[in-house]
Scaffold this motif. Sequence first.
Motif, PDB file in Angstrom:
ATOM      1  N   ARG A  42       0.849  -1.191   0.000  1.00  0.00           N
ATOM      2  CA  ARG A  42       0.000   0.000   0.000  1.00  0.00           C
ATOM      3  C   ARG A  42       0.886   1.243   0.000  1.00  0.00           C
ATOM      4  O   ARG A  42       1.871   1.297   0.729  1.00  0.00           O
ATOM      5  CB  ARG A  42      -0.886  -0.030   1.245  1.00  0.00           C
ATOM      6  N   SER A 145      -7.157  -6.718  -9.976  1.00  0.00           N
ATOM      7  CA  SER A 145      -8.467  -6.157  -9.607  1.00  0.00           C
ATOM      8  C   SER A 145      -9.671  -6.846 -10.262  1.00  0.00           C
ATOM      9  O   SER A 145     -10.677  -7.091  -9.580  1.00  0.00           O
ATOM     10  CB  SER A 145      -8.518  -4.664  -9.927  1.00  0.00           C
ATOM     11  N   THR A 148     -10.419  -9.914  -8.332  1.00  0.00           N
ATOM     12  CA  THR A 148     -11.023  -9.594  -7.033  1.00  0.00           C
ATOM     13  C   THR A 148     -12.509  -9.312  -7.220  1.00  0.00           C
ATOM     14  O   THR A 148     -13.351  -9.806  -6.459  1.00  0.00           O
ATOM     15  CB  THR A 148     -10.334  -8.357  -6.417  1.00  0.00           C
ATOM     16  N   GLY A 180     -13.601   2.213  -8.051  1.00  0.00           N
ATOM     17  CA  GLY A 180     -12.201   2.155  -8.479  1.00  0.00           C
ATOM     18  C   GLY A 180     -11.920   0.891  -9.271  1.00  0.00           C
ATOM     19  O   GLY A 180     -12.801   0.358  -9.955  1.00  0.00           O
ATOM     20  N   ALA A 181     -10.688   0.418  -9.155  1.00  0.00           N
ATOM     21  CA  ALA A 181     -10.253  -0.732  -9.962  1.00  0.00           C
ATOM     22  C   ALA A 181     -11.165  -1.937  -9.731  1.00  0.00           C
ATOM     23  O   ALA A 181     -11.584  -2.593 -10.692  1.00  0.00           O
ATOM     24  CB  ALA A 181      -8.811  -1.078  -9.608  1.00  0.00           C
ATOM     25  N   VAL A 182     -11.495  -2.227  -8.487  1.00  0.00           N
ATOM     26  CA  VAL A 182     -12.376  -3.365  -8.204  1.00  0.00           C
ATOM     27  C   VAL A 182     -13.839  -2.965  -8.376  1.00  0.00           C
ATOM     28  O   VAL A 182     -14.619  -3.667  -9.020  1.00  0.00           O
ATOM     29  CB  VAL A 182     -12.166  -3.896  -6.762  1.00  0.00           C
ATOM     30  N   ASP A 201     -18.851   7.788  -5.240  1.00  0.00           N
ATOM     31  CA  ASP A 201     -17.386   7.850  -5.298  1.00  0.00           C
ATOM     32  C   ASP A 201     -16.995   9.311  -5.140  1.00  0.00           C
ATOM     33  O   ASP A 201     -17.754  10.192  -5.548  1.00  0.00           O
ATOM     34  CB  ASP A 201     -16.876   7.280  -6.639  1.00  0.00           C
ATOM     35  N   VAL A 202     -15.828   9.560  -4.546  1.00  0.00           N
ATOM     36  CA  VAL A 202     -15.367  10.948  -4.439  1.00  0.00           C
ATOM     37  C   VAL A 202     -15.033  11.522  -5.816  1.00  0.00           C
ATOM     38  O   VAL A 202     -14.996  12.732  -5.989  1.00  0.00           O
ATOM     39  CB  VAL A 202     -14.132  11.070  -3.503  1.00  0.00           C
ATOM     40  N   LYS A 206     -16.185   9.143 -12.337  1.00  0.00           N
ATOM     41  CA  LYS A 206     -16.506   7.706 -12.243  1.00  0.00           C
ATOM     42  C   LYS A 206     -18.000   7.521 -12.009  1.00  0.00           C
ATOM     43  O   LYS A 206     -18.620   6.614 -12.560  1.00  0.00           O
ATOM     44  CB  LYS A 206     -15.707   7.065 -11.112  1.00  0.00           C
ATOM     45  N   ALA A 236     -14.124   0.767  -1.111  1.00  0.00           N
ATOM     46  CA  ALA A 236     -13.238   1.936  -1.061  1.00  0.00           C
ATOM     47  C   ALA A 236     -12.295   1.820   0.135  1.00  0.00           C
ATOM     48  O   ALA A 236     -11.121   1.477  -0.033  1.00  0.00           O
ATOM     49  CB  ALA A 236     -14.057   3.214  -0.996  1.00  0.00           C
ATOM     50  N   ASN A 259     -10.653  -3.998   2.333  1.00  0.00           N
ATOM     51  CA  ASN A 259     -10.045  -4.751   3.428  1.00  0.00           C
ATOM     52  C   ASN A 259     -10.422  -4.136   4.771  1.00  0.00           C
ATOM     53  O   ASN A 259     -10.580  -2.924   4.880  1.00  0.00           O
ATOM     54  CB  ASN A 259      -8.517  -4.737   3.286  1.00  0.00           C
TER      55      ASN A 259
HETATM   56  P1  NAI Z   1      -8.948   2.044  -5.991  1.00  0.00           P
HETATM   57  O1  NAI Z   1      -8.092   3.054  -5.334  1.00  0.00           O
HETATM   58  O2  NAI Z   1      -8.780   1.752  -7.446  1.00  0.00           O
HETATM   59  O3  NAI Z   1     -10.499   2.432  -5.792  1.00  0.00           O
HETATM   60  C1  NAI Z   1     -11.009   3.017  -4.649  1.00  0.00           C
HETATM   61  C2  NAI Z   1     -12.148   3.939  -5.106  1.00  0.00           C
HETATM   62  O4  NAI Z   1     -12.823   4.437  -3.950  1.00  0.00           O
HETATM   63  C3  NAI Z   1     -11.670   5.148  -5.884  1.00  0.00           C
HETATM   64  O5  NAI Z   1     -12.446   5.305  -7.063  1.00  0.00           O
HETATM   65  C4  NAI Z   1     -11.872   6.309  -4.911  1.00  0.00           C
HETATM   66  O6  NAI Z   1     -12.140   7.533  -5.568  1.00  0.00           O
HETATM   67  C5  NAI Z   1     -13.056   5.812  -4.121  1.00  0.00           C
HETATM   68  N1  NAI Z   1     -13.227   6.422  -2.818  1.00  0.00           N
HETATM   69  C6  NAI Z   1     -12.286   6.862  -1.947  1.00  0.00           C
HETATM   70  N2  NAI Z   1     -12.856   7.357  -0.845  1.00  0.00           N
HETATM   71  C7  NAI Z   1     -14.188   7.200  -1.005  1.00  0.00           C
HETATM   72  C8  NAI Z   1     -15.314   7.505  -0.196  1.00  0.00           C
HETATM   73  N3  NAI Z   1     -15.200   8.063   1.009  1.00  0.00           N
HETATM   74  N4  NAI Z   1     -16.546   7.183  -0.672  1.00  0.00           N
HETATM   75  C9  NAI Z   1     -16.693   6.623  -1.877  1.00  0.00           C
HETATM   76  N5  NAI Z   1     -15.659   6.325  -2.693  1.00  0.00           N
HETATM   77  C10 NAI Z   1     -14.428   6.610  -2.253  1.00  0.00           C
HETATM   78  O7  NAI Z   1      -8.799   0.711  -5.121  1.00  0.00           O
HETATM   79  P2  NAI Z   1      -9.216  -0.778  -5.503  1.00  0.00           P
HETATM   80  O8  NAI Z   1      -8.043  -1.499  -6.015  1.00  0.00           O
HETATM   81  O9  NAI Z   1     -10.478  -0.768  -6.282  1.00  0.00           O
HETATM   82  O10 NAI Z   1      -9.509  -1.382  -4.048  1.00  0.00           O
HETATM   83  C11 NAI Z   1     -10.687  -1.049  -3.332  1.00  0.00           C
HETATM   84  C12 NAI Z   1     -10.641  -1.716  -1.982  1.00  0.00           C
HETATM   85  O11 NAI Z   1     -10.562  -3.136  -2.147  1.00  0.00           O
HETATM   86  C13 NAI Z   1      -9.436  -1.331  -1.112  1.00  0.00           C
HETATM   87  O12 NAI Z   1      -9.828  -1.301   0.233  1.00  0.00           O
HETATM   88  C14 NAI Z   1      -8.463  -2.482  -1.336  1.00  0.00           C
HETATM   89  O13 NAI Z   1      -7.611  -2.685  -0.239  1.00  0.00           O
HETATM   90  C15 NAI Z   1      -9.411  -3.645  -1.475  1.00  0.00           C
HETATM   91  N6  NAI Z   1      -8.852  -4.747  -2.227  1.00  0.00           N
HETATM   92  C16 NAI Z   1      -8.427  -4.571  -3.507  1.00  0.00           C
HETATM   93  C17 NAI Z   1      -7.917  -5.633  -4.223  1.00  0.00           C
HETATM   94  C18 NAI Z   1      -7.510  -5.485  -5.647  1.00  0.00           C
HETATM   95  O14 NAI Z   1      -7.326  -6.514  -6.325  1.00  0.00           O
HETATM   96  N7  NAI Z   1      -7.384  -4.276  -6.166  1.00  0.00           N
HETATM   97  C19 NAI Z   1      -7.771  -6.968  -3.620  1.00  0.00           C
HETATM   98  C20 NAI Z   1      -8.312  -7.061  -2.278  1.00  0.00           C
HETATM   99  C21 NAI Z   1      -8.801  -5.970  -1.618  1.00  0.00           C
END
Ligand code: NAI
Length: 346
Positions: A42, A145, A148, A180-182, A201-202, A206, A236, A259
């Motif tokens: 991270r 992602s 996931t 986001g990605a997931v 989403d912030v 998106k 998120a 997580n």
């Molecule tokens: P990312 O950073 O691509 O997406 C996160 C999204 O959440 C972003 O679009 C962001 O703008 C949004 N966001 C941030 N604060 C927010 C809020 N207060 N309200 C609404 N939206 C908000 O991250 P990703 O990769 O999609 O991961 C998401 C979660 O899943 C994280 O907690 C990560 O640890 C967990 N995770 C991800 C995996 C992966 O393969 N990428 C695997 C396992 C867990």
Amino acid sequence: LFGLPDQSPHERVLLAADPVTGLKAILAVHSTARGPAFGGCRFWSYDNELAALNDALRLSQGMSLKNALANLPFGGGKAVIIKPAGDFDRPALFAAFGRAVQSLDGAYITAEDVGTTTADMLGMTAHTQYVSGIPREGAFGGDPSPKTAYGVFVSIDEGVKRVLGRESLQGVRVALQGLGAVGWHLAEYLHRAGAQLVVADVNADKVARAQAKLGAQAVGIGEILAAEVDVVAPCALGAVLNAQSIPALKAKLIAGAANNQLATAADGDALQARGITYLPDYLVNAGGIISVAREFRNEGEETAVMNEVAQIRGRVAELLDRIKTSGQTPAREADAWARSLLVKPA
Ligand code: NAI
């Protein structure tokens, strides 16, 4: 530092600092009982170093449980890099991090997590062999992602059938926190299955894209968890299920990628008391680690990995069966189940 209430002891924690690049990283090896500790890196701005340490300790323990339930021959670990406040040279910073990973001689294997990219992982290959999630020309690898998202999707589908008693996702209302990605891939899967999406989403772009492409309804980031929906999928941030959010929830099922969704273990009990079924994050979001683990072992092949990720559905079903017998909450049952698996696989 090591007496956090819901922690079991970590085997090894490395504090890595490099004054030349500004690297400050914490590499936490929670358990190698099943094999080398595997978990992402991270890259985040933390209020202070203790907050970063706490994150690394909690996330690495979560990886032990995740990898065990996913039946992977790996233990649990995680790294966090504290984002430098000023300007920094990103490739140099990740090179220094790669050297720190290498210094653990394979006790810890890294990959992407929040704030890190496939390009960061690729750059690190010059400094450590213990890195995965790397795009490979014509071969399996790269961004975990979508895998996931697929694992979370099959979990929601199983939960909707078993917990909500619905025949399919058709017309089921799902709130997605984070696109986001997931979250985006999950939104696409759910939309294709006929679910109605409520999103926040912030990042306004998106949200607009989800409205235009997936017919999603948008709500504010302060409203998403309390939306009038059947399912909430936190994708998120961690600790979103807490004393403030739980009383306001309308959904009967929670399953998402983020997580450490429960702020404390007691919050799992509070959900149960409200008749809300929580599918533990580390059970449902293992698709990404399955992908990078198979890639690392040169066992990656798209169909086989997707089939392995699909097996998360069966484990969700098993958890729901287990809680009927044990009377435990899903969170406590999954924790006990995973800890019973923290031994070398046969
Ligand atoms: P990312 O950073 O691509 O997406 C996160 C999204 O959440 C972003 O679009 C962001 O703008 C949004 N966001 C941030 N604060 C927010 C809020 N207060 N309200 C609404 N939206 C908000 O991250 P990703 O990769 O999609 O991961 C998401 C979660 O899943 C994280 O907690 C990560 O640890 C967990 N995770 C991800 C995996 C992966 O393969 N990428 C695997 C396992 C867990």
